[in-house]
Design an enzyme around this catalytic site. Structure first.
Site, mmCIF file in Angstrom:
data_model
loop_
_atom_site.group_PDB
_atom_site.id
_atom_site.type_symbol
_atom_site.label_atom_id
_atom_site.label_comp_id
_atom_site.label_asym_id
_atom_site.label_seq_id
_atom_site.Cartn_x
_atom_site.Cartn_y
_atom_site.Cartn_z
ATOM 1 N N LYS A 57 7.366 28.909 17.507
ATOM 2 C CA LYS A 57 6.835 29.495 16.273
ATOM 3 C C LYS A 57 5.341 29.755 16.414
ATOM 4 O O LYS A 57 4.560 28.831 16.690
ATOM 5 C CB LYS A 57 7.045 28.516 15.120
ATOM 6 C CG LYS A 57 8.249 28.821 14.265
ATOM 7 C CD LYS A 57 8.349 27.773 13.179
ATOM 8 C CE LYS A 57 9.025 28.280 11.960
ATOM 9 N NZ LYS A 57 9.088 27.253 10.907
HETATM 10 C C1 E4P Z 1 10.292 28.533 7.935
HETATM 11 O O1 E4P Z 1 10.473 28.604 9.132
HETATM 12 C C2 E4P Z 1 9.491 27.485 7.273
HETATM 13 O O2 E4P Z 1 9.714 26.255 7.903
HETATM 14 C C3 E4P Z 1 9.862 27.266 5.829
HETATM 15 O O3 E4P Z 1 10.886 28.133 5.399
HETATM 16 C C4 E4P Z 1 8.725 27.096 4.895
HETATM 17 O O4 E4P Z 1 9.214 26.897 3.601
HETATM 18 P P1 E4P Z 1 8.335 26.280 2.412
HETATM 19 O O5 E4P Z 1 7.596 27.377 1.769
HETATM 20 O O6 E4P Z 1 9.373 25.692 1.482
HETATM 21 O O7 E4P Z 1 7.442 25.237 3.026
#
Ligand code: E4P
Length: 216
Positions: free
Chosen positions: A84
């Protein structure tokens, strides 16, 4: 649309994989911290041993050289790991370099169609628009998913869209209708997708009636 689980909780991943509806996992540093784990590598390897699909692990280093170093390390943890990388100027440079080396990148923290367009051009395997966080800020998160899907279809990009920051089951319906390749959902939302009070009431009635006629 495929469903990934957005968590670093091992039990939740085991249960979802057993249900047969989850084909990948996304994590981030916050989700790992929630589980009280400090050993990111061990967590990711454990998850890769449970789910036979892409597992996203986030780069936390800053600056192109440090990000590239950490990304190469993370990519070596398991063949299914997707690294990521944030949608920042450094992130695009890192992504284009990693993509040329054949590393699967999930470009994260995507909040605009232009970032998603650049992610595809840079060669990212996945892009993750954060629907819920946009909604929280008074924007229409799902409109972004639709815009990105339109752009990707228009130019036949291979990058897959992961609808991320999913807050409730209707987000999943809307993501599916918009043609998202994947939605990554918290465990609670996955349970909400499965359950319906009419199903529970109907099932209870069928069992009660069958007991009456069968005498058991
Ligand atoms: C995606 O890869 C992220 O880990 C995640 O969806 C973030 O979500 P949040 O806004 O609930 O922290």
């Amino acid at each position: 649309m495929r469903i990934f689980l957005d968590t670093a909780n091992i039990e939740q991943i085991r249960q979802s994989v057993a249900w047969g509806v989850v084909s990948g996992v996304t994590t981030n540093p916050t989700l790992v911290a929630i589980e009280g784990r400090h050993d990111y590598k061990a967590v990711i390897r454990e998850i890769c041993g449970i789910v036979d699909g892409p597992v996203s692990a986030e780069v936390t280093a800053e600056g192109v050289d440090e990000m590239l170093k950490q990304a190469s390390d993370i990519a070596s943890w398991h063949k299914n790991v997707a690294v990521k990388i944030p949608c920042t100027p450094d992130g695009f440079e890192v992504t284009s370099k990693l993509a040329k080396e054949g590393v699967n990148v999930n470009m994260t923290l995507c909040f605009s169609a232009n970032q998603a367009l650049l992610a595809a051009i840079a060669g990212a395997a996945y892009v993750s628009p954060f629907v819920g966080r946009l909604d929280d800020a008074g924007h229409d998160g799902m409109a972004l998913v639709k815009d990105i899907m339109d752009i990707y279809k228009e130019y036949d990009f291979d990058t897959e869209l992961i609808a991320a920051s999913i807050r409730h089951p209707l987000h999943c319906v809307a993501a599916a209708k918009a043609g998202a390749d994947i939605a990554t959902v918290p465990f609670k939302v996955l349970e909400q997708m499965m359950k319906h009070p009419f199903t529970d009431a109907g099932q209870a009635r069928f069992i009660a009636d069958w007991r009456k006629v069968s005498g058991k």
